[in-house]
Design a protein around this motif. Structure first.
Motif, PDB file in Angstrom:
ATOM      1  N   ALA A 146     -34.610 -62.415  93.259  1.00 20.77           N
ATOM      2  CA  ALA A 146     -35.022 -62.775  91.897  1.00 20.77           C
ATOM      3  C   ALA A 146     -34.360 -61.839  90.870  1.00 20.77           C
ATOM      4  CB  ALA A 146     -36.545 -62.718  91.775  1.00 20.77           C
ATOM      5  N   GLY A 147     -34.331 -60.543  91.181  1.00 20.32           N
ATOM      6  CA  GLY A 147     -33.727 -59.560  90.273  1.00 20.32           C
ATOM      7  C   GLY A 147     -32.238 -59.808  90.081  1.00 20.32           C
ATOM      8  N   HIS A 148     -31.532 -60.056  91.173  1.00 22.30           N
ATOM      9  CA  HIS A 148     -30.085 -60.273  91.081  1.00 22.30           C
ATOM     10  C   HIS A 148     -29.765 -61.623  90.418  1.00 22.30           C
ATOM     11  CE1 HIS A 148     -30.060 -56.738  93.411  1.00 22.30           C
ATOM     12  NE2 HIS A 148     -30.206 -57.284  94.593  1.00 22.30           N
ATOM     13  N   GLU A 149     -30.638 -62.613  90.662  1.00 25.91           N
ATOM     14  CA  GLU A 149     -30.421 -63.911  89.994  1.00 25.91           C
ATOM     15  C   GLU A 149     -30.579 -63.758  88.482  1.00 25.91           C
ATOM     16  OE1 GLU A 149     -32.705 -67.113  91.785  1.00 25.91           O
ATOM     17  OE2 GLU A 149     -30.938 -67.598  93.013  1.00 25.91           O
ATOM     18  N   LYS A 150     -31.553 -62.936  88.085  1.00 24.39           N
ATOM     19  CA  LYS A 150     -31.780 -62.700  86.651  1.00 24.39           C
ATOM     20  C   LYS A 150     -30.533 -62.054  86.026  1.00 24.39           C
ATOM     21  CE  LYS A 150     -35.163 -60.555  83.647  1.00 24.39           C
ATOM     22  NZ  LYS A 150     -36.185 -59.505  83.556  1.00 24.39           N
ATOM     23  N   ALA A 151     -29.964 -61.098  86.749  1.00 22.43           N
ATOM     24  CA  ALA A 151     -28.747 -60.425  86.249  1.00 22.43           C
ATOM     25  C   ALA A 151     -27.571 -61.414  86.201  1.00 22.43           C
ATOM     26  CB  ALA A 151     -28.405 -59.238  87.154  1.00 22.43           C
ATOM     27  N   LEU A 152     -27.477 -62.263  87.223  1.00 28.46           N
ATOM     28  CA  LEU A 152     -26.378 -63.235  87.258  1.00 28.46           C
ATOM     29  C   LEU A 152     -26.491 -64.248  86.118  1.00 28.46           C
ATOM     30  CD1 LEU A 152     -23.844 -64.211  88.740  1.00 28.46           C
ATOM     31  CD2 LEU A 152     -25.315 -65.616  90.198  1.00 28.46           C
ATOM     32  N   VAL A 153     -27.718 -64.653  85.818  1.00 25.04           N
ATOM     33  CA  VAL A 153     -27.958 -65.617  84.739  1.00 25.04           C
ATOM     34  C   VAL A 153     -27.414 -65.093  83.403  1.00 25.04           C
ATOM     35  CG1 VAL A 153     -29.859 -66.445  83.272  1.00 25.04           C
ATOM     36  CG2 VAL A 153     -29.833 -66.988  85.715  1.00 25.04           C
ATOM     37  N   LYS A 154     -27.631 -63.798  83.156  1.00 25.48           N
ATOM     38  CA  LYS A 154     -27.128 -63.209  81.907  1.00 25.48           C
ATOM     39  C   LYS A 154     -25.608 -63.342  81.807  1.00 25.48           C
ATOM     40  CE  LYS A 154     -30.666 -59.764  80.952  1.00 25.48           C
ATOM     41  NZ  LYS A 154     -30.990 -58.346  80.837  1.00 25.48           N
ATOM     42  N   VAL A 155     -24.944 -63.126  82.940  1.00 24.33           N
ATOM     43  CA  VAL A 155     -23.485 -63.225  82.957  1.00 24.33           C
ATOM     44  C   VAL A 155     -23.060 -64.691  82.784  1.00 24.33           C
ATOM     45  CG1 VAL A 155     -21.402 -62.742  84.290  1.00 24.33           C
ATOM     46  CG2 VAL A 155     -23.383 -61.226  84.500  1.00 24.33           C
ATOM     47  N   LEU A 156     -23.738 -65.579  83.505  1.00 24.29           N
ATOM     48  CA  LEU A 156     -23.353 -66.994  83.439  1.00 24.29           C
ATOM     49  C   LEU A 156     -23.618 -67.600  82.061  1.00 24.29           C
ATOM     50  CD1 LEU A 156     -24.385 -68.330  86.989  1.00 24.29           C
ATOM     51  CD2 LEU A 156     -22.159 -67.476  86.211  1.00 24.29           C
ATOM     52  N   ASP A 157     -24.612 -67.073  81.359  1.00 22.59           N
ATOM     53  CA  ASP A 157     -24.860 -67.546  79.987  1.00 22.59           C
ATOM     54  C   ASP A 157     -23.668 -67.194  79.083  1.00 22.59           C
ATOM     55  OD1 ASP A 157     -27.251 -68.790  80.437  1.00 22.59           O
ATOM     56  OD2 ASP A 157     -28.495 -67.088  79.817  1.00 22.59           O
ATOM     57  N   VAL A 158     -23.124 -65.997  79.265  1.00 24.59           N
ATOM     58  CA  VAL A 158     -21.930 -65.612  78.488  1.00 24.59           C
ATOM     59  C   VAL A 158     -20.738 -66.483  78.914  1.00 24.59           C
ATOM     60  CG1 VAL A 158     -20.288 -63.751  77.990  1.00 24.59           C
ATOM     61  CG2 VAL A 158     -22.741 -63.244  78.086  1.00 24.59           C
TER      62      VAL A 158
ATOM     63  N   LYS B 212     -29.103 -71.149  97.749  1.00 26.99           N
ATOM     64  CA  LYS B 212     -29.970 -71.695  96.705  1.00 26.99           C
ATOM     65  C   LYS B 212     -29.525 -71.274  95.299  1.00 26.99           C
ATOM     66  CE  LYS B 212     -33.774 -68.352  96.202  1.00 26.99           C
ATOM     67  NZ  LYS B 212     -33.719 -68.336  94.731  1.00 26.99           N
ATOM     68  N   SER B 213     -28.786 -70.162  95.210  1.00 26.90           N
ATOM     69  CA  SER B 213     -28.324 -69.687  93.899  1.00 26.90           C
ATOM     70  C   SER B 213     -27.297 -70.610  93.260  1.00 26.90           C
ATOM     71  CB  SER B 213     -27.732 -68.273  94.001  1.00 26.90           C
ATOM     72  OG  SER B 213     -28.696 -67.355  94.417  1.00 26.90           O
ATOM     73  N   LYS B 214     -26.816 -71.592  93.998  1.00 27.69           N
ATOM     74  CA  LYS B 214     -25.853 -72.531  93.410  1.00 27.69           C
ATOM     75  C   LYS B 214     -26.460 -73.241  92.203  1.00 27.69           C
ATOM     76  CE  LYS B 214     -26.743 -76.644  96.214  1.00 27.69           C
ATOM     77  NZ  LYS B 214     -26.253 -77.538  97.237  1.00 27.69           N
ATOM     78  N   ALA B 215     -27.802 -73.346  92.192  1.00 27.82           N
ATOM     79  CA  ALA B 215     -28.476 -73.995  91.057  1.00 27.82           C
ATOM     80  C   ALA B 215     -28.118 -73.310  89.733  1.00 27.82           C
ATOM     81  CB  ALA B 215     -29.985 -73.969  91.271  1.00 27.82           C
ATOM     82  N   LEU B 216     -27.946 -71.987  89.773  1.00 28.37           N
ATOM     83  CA  LEU B 216     -27.636 -71.248  88.537  1.00 28.37           C
ATOM     84  C   LEU B 216     -26.297 -71.691  87.950  1.00 28.37           C
ATOM     85  CD1 LEU B 216     -28.666 -67.640  89.651  1.00 28.37           C
ATOM     86  CD2 LEU B 216     -30.091 -69.447  88.684  1.00 28.37           C
ATOM     87  N   PHE B 217     -25.360 -72.017  88.826  1.00 28.90           N
ATOM     88  CA  PHE B 217     -24.060 -72.511  88.366  1.00 28.90           C
ATOM     89  C   PHE B 217     -24.188 -73.968  87.902  1.00 28.90           C
ATOM     90  CE2 PHE B 217     -23.290 -69.086  91.362  1.00 28.90           C
ATOM     91  CZ  PHE B 217     -22.279 -68.355  90.764  1.00 28.90           C
ATOM     92  N   GLU B 218     -24.925 -74.753  88.688  1.00 26.18           N
ATOM     93  CA  GLU B 218     -25.000 -76.192  88.415  1.00 26.18           C
ATOM     94  C   GLU B 218     -25.763 -76.521  87.139  1.00 26.18           C
ATOM     95  OE1 GLU B 218     -26.429 -77.616  92.185  1.00 26.18           O
ATOM     96  OE2 GLU B 218     -24.378 -77.893  92.949  1.00 26.18           O
ATOM     97  N   GLU B 219     -26.663 -75.622  86.743  1.00 25.40           N
ATOM     98  CA  GLU B 219     -27.440 -75.840  85.507  1.00 25.40           C
ATOM     99  C   GLU B 219     -26.580 -75.692  84.254  1.00 25.40           C
ATOM    100  OE1 GLU B 219     -31.402 -73.788  87.437  1.00 25.40           O
ATOM    101  OE2 GLU B 219     -30.368 -72.753  85.796  1.00 25.40           O
ATOM    102  N   ARG B 220     -25.389 -75.155  84.396  1.00 23.85           N
ATOM    103  CA  ARG B 220     -24.547 -74.868  83.225  1.00 23.85           C
ATOM    104  C   ARG B 220     -23.290 -75.738  83.269  1.00 23.85           C
ATOM    105  NH1 ARG B 220     -27.700 -70.877  84.580  1.00 23.85           N
ATOM    106  NH2 ARG B 220     -28.633 -69.688  82.866  1.00 23.85           N
ATOM    107  N   THR B 221     -23.230 -76.701  82.350  1.00 23.53           N
ATOM    108  CA  THR B 221     -22.183 -77.733  82.354  1.00 23.53           C
ATOM    109  C   THR B 221     -20.769 -77.174  82.447  1.00 23.53           C
ATOM    110  OG1 THR B 221     -23.627 -78.819  80.763  1.00 23.53           O
ATOM    111  CG2 THR B 221     -21.482 -79.858  81.164  1.00 23.53           C
ATOM    112  N   HIS B 222     -20.461 -76.215  81.578  1.00 23.35           N
ATOM    113  CA  HIS B 222     -19.086 -75.707  81.558  1.00 23.35           C
ATOM    114  C   HIS B 222     -18.801 -74.790  82.733  1.00 23.35           C
ATOM    115  CE1 HIS B 222     -19.724 -77.242  77.500  1.00 23.35           C
ATOM    116  NE2 HIS B 222     -18.414 -77.462  77.497  1.00 23.35           N
ATOM    117  N   VAL B 223     -19.819 -74.051  83.146  1.00 19.12           N
ATOM    118  CA  VAL B 223     -19.645 -73.173  84.305  1.00 19.12           C
ATOM    119  C   VAL B 223     -19.371 -74.017  85.543  1.00 19.12           C
ATOM    120  CG1 VAL B 223     -20.859 -71.610  85.890  1.00 19.12           C
ATOM    121  CG2 VAL B 223     -20.969 -71.215  83.417  1.00 19.12           C
TER     122      VAL B 223
END
Lengths: 219, 219
Positions: free
Chosen positions: A134-146, A180-191
């Motif tokens: 959960a902690g690392h996913e939170k950190a990854l989300v910040k990067v993927l948002d940028v 399961k972390s692939k969802a973080l990428f898939e939720e972001r259209t351009h990513v």
């Protein structure tokens, strides 16, 4: 002159170097280092890299370690071969350099730890730690948002061409897209559009064929 | 064209960029970012760096963040000014590139955390955690042992000339030499000789004059 890559084929940094060689259409000799036997922590490997980390690389009398230094060397020393991967203009190169630092200091930190929890631990019959994930996913989300904002204005991270920085991301993204972390990428259209482009490159398909496919990934 | 550095003068990455500008004898405008007020996490700073980290840098229409990308840009874009800091030969450049990765991924990780425990915490009236310090010192020792061997065969990390990689180390070494961890450097003959050389450069003396000297350091 034979280029040599010392490593093993489940290591993202090793795959980063091989992906670069495939993009540059360069032949190389692969020398397997048995990490389970900790051969990377012993002589003669320590003569190649005193830190005992994979990969190491040689080009004649030049010995290098640190995957991103190796890829940069390959790109500059073999500029005329294969894909370009880096621009010549200093300002465009600076933009690439900046995003390469972002990959190394922001993306890789979170993604490597997720890879450890979700790919490596299951392979070793160890249990993933949900709180760590959960902690690392939170950190990854910040990067993927940028990245999502960045990829709205350019096709790839450093501009409209595929470059070293996109390549540097490929191995870890390849592994994480099987978790399961692939969802973080898939939720972001351009990513996700960017992920599809980098994973379907012909050079990466060749790398993929080298990766042992018996990786256990939790569903 | 006015070069701009956005940051504050106790940040090692900000000082890394300023040290590079001083070596290259380039003028710049310093724009103070109030980190205590978290101005780096707000607009308009986020337009310069979406990750909200210091420093940010501009050269006309080029905006950069990540200190090591900024220094590499300065060295290449202003090659004819001041100290050279990077070789032209691709193999020599690859060696520099490799040691720059070592600084970023090995040295900086341990040294930054020690700096936090031994310099930043005391400044904020917080207590250093001895266990944390011991762990980070152990990690730093591993790096310094490799440096000691390296510095037996070359005057500086990337060869016999002072280059960007030595410069990248300077700010954190400057702070750590004011703490108990200085013993780790002093115990190693070649490391301490190198430390003396990099801290007594005329460019670094100019940077040092800019650093607020009211830093509380435990004796």
């Amino acid at each position: 002159m034979v280029l040599e890559v010392h490593g093993y084929l489940l290591s993202p940094p090793v795959l980063r170097v091989i992906a670069c060689l495939k993009e540059k259409e360069l032949d190389y000799q692969f020398i397997f280092v048995d990490r389970q036997a900790e051969d990377n922590k012993k002589e003669p490997f320590l003569r190649l890299n005193p830190f005992g980390q994979l990969p190491a690389f040689t080009d004649g009398d030049l010995t290098l370690f640190e995957s991103r230094a190796i890829t940069q060397y390959i790109v500059h020393a073999y500029a005329d071969s294969g894909s370009q991967l880096a621009p010549e203009d200093p300002k465009a190169m600076a933009i690439l350099s900046m995003w390469m630092e972002v990959e190394a200091h922001q993306f890789d930190v979170a993604a490597s730890k997720l890879n450890y929890e979700l790919v490596i631990k299951p392979m070793r019959n160890m249990t993933s730690d949900d709180k760590e994930v959960a902690g690392h996913e939170k950190a990854l989300v910040k990067v993927l948002d940028v990245y999502e904002e960045r990829l709205k204005v350019s096709q790839y991270l450093a501009g409209d061409d595929f470059t070293l920085v996109d390549l540097h991301h490929t191995p870890l993204i390849y592994f994480l897209m099987r978790t399961k972390s692939k969802a973080l990428f898939e939720e972001r259209t351009h990513v996700v559009a960017w992920v599809r482009k980098i994973l379907t490159r012909s050079a990466w398909s060749k790398v993929q064929q080298l990766i042992p496919q018996n990786i256990v990934v939790p569903s």
